[in-house]
Design a protein around this motif. Sequence first.
Motif, PDB file in Angstrom:
ATOM      1  N   VAL A  62       0.839  -1.209   0.000  1.00  0.00           N
ATOM      2  CA  VAL A  62       0.000   0.000   0.000  1.00  0.00           C
ATOM      3  C   VAL A  62       0.868   1.251   0.000  1.00  0.00           C
ATOM      4  O   VAL A  62       0.637   2.178  -0.785  1.00  0.00           O
ATOM      5  CB  VAL A  62      -0.939   0.005   1.233  1.00  0.00           C
ATOM      6  N   MET A  63       1.872   1.281   0.866  1.00  0.00           N
ATOM      7  CA  MET A  63       2.709   2.478   0.957  1.00  0.00           C
ATOM      8  C   MET A  63       3.470   2.709  -0.347  1.00  0.00           C
ATOM      9  O   MET A  63       3.657   3.856  -0.757  1.00  0.00           O
ATOM     10  CB  MET A  63       3.689   2.358   2.141  1.00  0.00           C
ATOM     11  N   SER A  64       3.881   1.627  -1.000  1.00  0.00           N
ATOM     12  CA  SER A  64       4.535   1.779  -2.309  1.00  0.00           C
ATOM     13  C   SER A  64       3.557   2.365  -3.315  1.00  0.00           C
ATOM     14  O   SER A  64       3.899   3.262  -4.093  1.00  0.00           O
ATOM     15  CB  SER A  64       5.030   0.424  -2.825  1.00  0.00           C
ATOM     16  N   ALA A  65       2.308   1.836  -3.288  1.00  0.00           N
ATOM     17  CA  ALA A  65       1.284   2.341  -4.203  1.00  0.00           C
ATOM     18  C   ALA A  65       1.009   3.818  -3.935  1.00  0.00           C
ATOM     19  O   ALA A  65       0.847   4.612  -4.867  1.00  0.00           O
ATOM     20  CB  ALA A  65       0.008   1.520  -4.065  1.00  0.00           C
ATOM     21  N   VAL A  66       0.965   4.195  -2.654  1.00  0.00           N
ATOM     22  CA  VAL A  66       0.708   5.600  -2.295  1.00  0.00           C
ATOM     23  C   VAL A  66       1.839   6.489  -2.794  1.00  0.00           C
ATOM     24  O   VAL A  66       1.602   7.559  -3.361  1.00  0.00           O
ATOM     25  CB  VAL A  66       0.535   5.748  -0.759  1.00  0.00           C
ATOM     26  N   ARG A  67       3.061   6.036  -2.600  1.00  0.00           N
ATOM     27  CA  ARG A  67       4.217   6.818  -3.070  1.00  0.00           C
ATOM     28  C   ARG A  67       4.143   7.034  -4.574  1.00  0.00           C
ATOM     29  O   ARG A  67       4.350   8.144  -5.075  1.00  0.00           O
ATOM     30  CB  ARG A  67       5.520   6.103  -2.713  1.00  0.00           C
ATOM     31  N   ILE A  68       3.825   5.950  -5.303  1.00  0.00           N
ATOM     32  CA  ILE A  68       3.753   6.036  -6.765  1.00  0.00           C
ATOM     33  C   ILE A  68       2.603   6.957  -7.183  1.00  0.00           C
ATOM     34  O   ILE A  68       2.756   7.818  -8.059  1.00  0.00           O
ATOM     35  CB  ILE A  68       3.582   4.623  -7.365  1.00  0.00           C
ATOM     36  N   GLY A  69       1.440   6.796  -6.531  1.00  0.00           N
ATOM     37  CA  GLY A  69       0.287   7.630  -6.867  1.00  0.00           C
ATOM     38  C   GLY A  69       0.543   9.098  -6.575  1.00  0.00           C
ATOM     39  O   GLY A  69       0.226   9.963  -7.385  1.00  0.00           O
ATOM     40  N   ALA A  70       1.125   9.377  -5.405  1.00  0.00           N
ATOM     41  CA  ALA A  70       1.404  10.770  -5.033  1.00  0.00           C
ATOM     42  C   ALA A  70       2.389  11.388  -6.024  1.00  0.00           C
ATOM     43  O   ALA A  70       2.227  12.550  -6.437  1.00  0.00           O
ATOM     44  CB  ALA A  70       1.967  10.821  -3.618  1.00  0.00           C
ATOM     45  N   ALA A  71       3.381  10.607  -6.431  1.00  0.00           N
ATOM     46  CA  ALA A  71       4.363  11.113  -7.402  1.00  0.00           C
ATOM     47  C   ALA A  71       3.686  11.383  -8.747  1.00  0.00           C
ATOM     48  O   ALA A  71       4.030  12.347  -9.443  1.00  0.00           O
ATOM     49  CB  ALA A  71       5.491  10.098  -7.567  1.00  0.00           C
ATOM     50  N   GLU A  72       2.713  10.547  -9.105  1.00  0.00           N
ATOM     51  CA  GLU A  72       1.987  10.738 -10.361  1.00  0.00           C
ATOM     52  C   GLU A  72       1.178  12.043 -10.317  1.00  0.00           C
ATOM     53  O   GLU A  72       1.157  12.807 -11.284  1.00  0.00           O
ATOM     54  CB  GLU A  72       1.053   9.545 -10.589  1.00  0.00           C
ATOM     55  N   GLY A  73       0.528  12.279  -9.166  1.00  0.00           N
ATOM     56  CA  GLY A  73      -0.232  13.527  -9.003  1.00  0.00           C
ATOM     57  C   GLY A  73       0.686  14.735  -9.070  1.00  0.00           C
ATOM     58  O   GLY A  73       0.374  15.723  -9.728  1.00  0.00           O
ATOM     59  N   ALA A  74       1.825  14.637  -8.390  1.00  0.00           N
ATOM     60  CA  ALA A  74       2.778  15.748  -8.398  1.00  0.00           C
ATOM     61  C   ALA A  74       3.333  15.963  -9.808  1.00  0.00           C
ATOM     62  O   ALA A  74       3.556  17.104 -10.232  1.00  0.00           O
ATOM     63  CB  ALA A  74       3.917  15.451  -7.427  1.00  0.00           C
ATOM     64  N   SER A  75       3.507  14.860 -10.529  1.00  0.00           N
ATOM     65  CA  SER A  75       4.030  14.944 -11.899  1.00  0.00           C
ATOM     66  C   SER A  75       3.068  15.711 -12.807  1.00  0.00           C
ATOM     67  O   SER A  75       3.489  16.527 -13.629  1.00  0.00           O
ATOM     68  CB  SER A  75       4.254  13.524 -12.426  1.00  0.00           C
ATOM     69  N   ALA A  76       1.758  15.454 -12.650  1.00  0.00           N
ATOM     70  CA  ALA A  76       0.753  16.177 -13.452  1.00  0.00           C
ATOM     71  C   ALA A  76       0.847  17.672 -13.170  1.00  0.00           C
ATOM     72  O   ALA A  76       0.720  18.494 -14.086  1.00  0.00           O
ATOM     73  CB  ALA A  76      -0.646  15.657 -13.132  1.00  0.00           C
ATOM     74  N   ASP A  77       1.075  18.038 -11.900  1.00  0.00           N
ATOM     75  CA  ASP A  77       1.201  19.452 -11.562  1.00  0.00           C
ATOM     76  C   ASP A  77       2.520  20.032 -12.070  1.00  0.00           C
ATOM     77  O   ASP A  77       2.569  21.170 -12.526  1.00  0.00           O
ATOM     78  CB  ASP A  77       1.128  19.628 -10.038  1.00  0.00           C
ATOM     79  N   ASN A  78       3.577  19.239 -11.978  1.00  0.00           N
ATOM     80  CA  ASN A  78       4.877  19.717 -12.454  1.00  0.00           C
ATOM     81  C   ASN A  78       4.839  20.022 -13.943  1.00  0.00           C
ATOM     82  O   ASN A  78       5.451  20.973 -14.409  1.00  0.00           O
ATOM     83  CB  ASN A  78       5.960  18.669 -12.179  1.00  0.00           C
ATOM     84  N   MET A  79       4.132  19.184 -14.699  1.00  0.00           N
ATOM     85  CA  MET A  79       4.064  19.376 -16.150  1.00  0.00           C
ATOM     86  C   MET A  79       2.878  20.248 -16.560  1.00  0.00           C
ATOM     87  O   MET A  79       2.797  20.668 -17.708  1.00  0.00           O
ATOM     88  CB  MET A  79       3.931  18.015 -16.861  1.00  0.00           C
ATOM     89  N   ALA A  80       1.934  20.444 -15.634  1.00  0.00           N
ATOM     90  CA  ALA A  80       0.690  21.186 -15.926  1.00  0.00           C
ATOM     91  C   ALA A  80      -0.035  20.588 -17.133  1.00  0.00           C
ATOM     92  O   ALA A  80      -0.512  21.310 -18.010  1.00  0.00           O
ATOM     93  CB  ALA A  80       0.976  22.664 -16.130  1.00  0.00           C
ATOM     94  N   ILE A  81      -0.079  19.277 -17.190  1.00  0.00           N
ATOM     95  CA  ILE A  81      -0.870  18.576 -18.209  1.00  0.00           C
ATOM     96  C   ILE A  81      -1.957  17.823 -17.438  1.00  0.00           C
ATOM     97  O   ILE A  81      -1.659  16.931 -16.655  1.00  0.00           O
ATOM     98  CB  ILE A  81      -0.009  17.562 -19.007  1.00  0.00           C
ATOM     99  N   TYR A  82      -3.214  18.225 -17.661  1.00  0.00           N
ATOM    100  CA  TYR A  82      -4.320  17.709 -16.850  1.00  0.00           C
ATOM    101  C   TYR A  82      -5.349  16.981 -17.715  1.00  0.00           C
ATOM    102  O   TYR A  82      -5.415  17.220 -18.923  1.00  0.00           O
ATOM    103  CB  TYR A  82      -5.015  18.868 -16.146  1.00  0.00           C
ATOM    104  N   PRO A  83      -6.184  16.160 -17.079  1.00  0.00           N
ATOM    105  CA  PRO A  83      -7.316  15.580 -17.818  1.00  0.00           C
ATOM    106  C   PRO A  83      -8.170  16.696 -18.431  1.00  0.00           C
ATOM    107  O   PRO A  83      -8.272  17.790 -17.861  1.00  0.00           O
ATOM    108  CB  PRO A  83      -8.095  14.826 -16.732  1.00  0.00           C
ATOM    109  N   ASP A  84      -8.777  16.401 -19.595  1.00  0.00           N
ATOM    110  CA  ASP A  84      -9.457  17.434 -20.382  1.00  0.00           C
ATOM    111  C   ASP A  84     -10.426  18.297 -19.572  1.00  0.00           C
ATOM    112  O   ASP A  84     -10.412  19.520 -19.678  1.00  0.00           O
ATOM    113  CB  ASP A  84     -10.203  16.782 -21.558  1.00  0.00           C
ATOM    114  N   GLU A  85     -11.274  17.641 -18.760  1.00  0.00           N
ATOM    115  CA  GLU A  85     -12.287  18.400 -18.007  1.00  0.00           C
ATOM    116  C   GLU A  85     -11.626  19.347 -17.003  1.00  0.00           C
ATOM    117  O   GLU A  85     -12.031  20.499 -16.852  1.00  0.00           O
ATOM    118  CB  GLU A  85     -13.217  17.443 -17.259  1.00  0.00           C
ATOM    119  N   THR A  86     -10.604  18.831 -16.332  1.00  0.00           N
ATOM    120  CA  THR A  86      -9.882  19.661 -15.359  1.00  0.00           C
ATOM    121  C   THR A  86      -9.214  20.833 -16.064  1.00  0.00           C
ATOM    122  O   THR A  86      -9.232  21.960 -15.576  1.00  0.00           O
ATOM    123  CB  THR A  86      -8.807  18.813 -14.639  1.00  0.00           C
ATOM    124  N   PHE A  87      -8.641  20.547 -17.232  1.00  0.00           N
ATOM    125  CA  PHE A  87      -7.948  21.589 -17.995  1.00  0.00           C
ATOM    126  C   PHE A  87      -8.922  22.718 -18.358  1.00  0.00           C
ATOM    127  O   PHE A  87      -8.615  23.906 -18.182  1.00  0.00           O
ATOM    128  CB  PHE A  87      -7.335  20.974 -19.255  1.00  0.00           C
TER     129      PHE A  87
END
Lengths: 146, 166
Positions: free
Chosen positions: B40-65
């Motif tokens: 679980v903690m590995s999954a959380v780390r990976i998920g949190a990094a994925e969320g941070a990555s979307a913000d770092n690149m500012a590439i979002y799902p269409d509706e959010t964009f």
Amino acid sequence: MDCHGALSIDFLFSILMVIVVMGSLSTIVSDGMDMAKQSDELGNARMLAEYIAEAIDQTYSGGNGHGIRIVTPPQIGGKYYMVTVNSSGVFIKTGGRGGQAHLVPQKISGSLSLNSSDVILLPGKTYYILNKKGEDGYSWIVIRPE
Amino acid sequence: MNMGSKGQLTAEYIITAGFIFLIVYAMIFYIGEANELNQVMSAVRIGAAEGASADNMAIYPDETFKDYQKERPGLLNPSSVKIVKIDYKNLGFNLTYDKVKIQLRIYASAPSVKDSGYRNCIGDRINFYARKSIAEAFQTQNLSNSVFNPAFSDRYVFTTRDVQWI
């Protein structure tokens, strides 16, 4: 026989531990690889949008007659993408996601007749970005496929 | 004499094997729990990094964009978001879910983002991807709602506190 039996239990127990460790590791590695792939896609999409925006800004600052040729990649992370350019910025869409790179405010046209419009850039093509002075005295950015 | 020796040896072997079985059985229970939490903690780390990555690149799902274009244009610029650490708190056995409830807290840093509203958006996305990652790792997407709150593993149920900015 006793020695052989003891060895087999050790062996089976070791195998059990290896399976437990490998099982948890494989999930972690697989998830990590998926995440790395997704980050790569997002990064490439961002870089492409910034690359096009930078080329347009350079063309604009180069003055009348200045031009830059750009080549769009055939895909991003194996996925189709589409780039739209207008006076608000460079918009990229790929895999259900979108992003924007900002531009210095300027007039954008897809043809030499200088009509203000959205210009769509498709994958795997070459485009020529030209700074052309219009009859109104303003500099226009013309983006045309080659 | 030989038969007696053989019988004694077999009894020792059975007792030893019995002890080993008991130890292994007890260990498997604890190993299973620890292993699941580790996953679980590995999954959380990976998920949190994925969320941070979307913000770092500012590439979002269409509706959010589209939403950000109207409401929060500042989030369309890449921002430097880092996951600093991930903590969890065991809230004990939850009768509603019949699982042990765990609350996750992610600590992150985003020095370039000053606006608290923007930070909330970024934090919510990090938490969302963390919960989504848990649900995907344990194939429990169908047990949860569209925002994976709470997220389930086999033995645990997970919620997230607001991201702590440091």
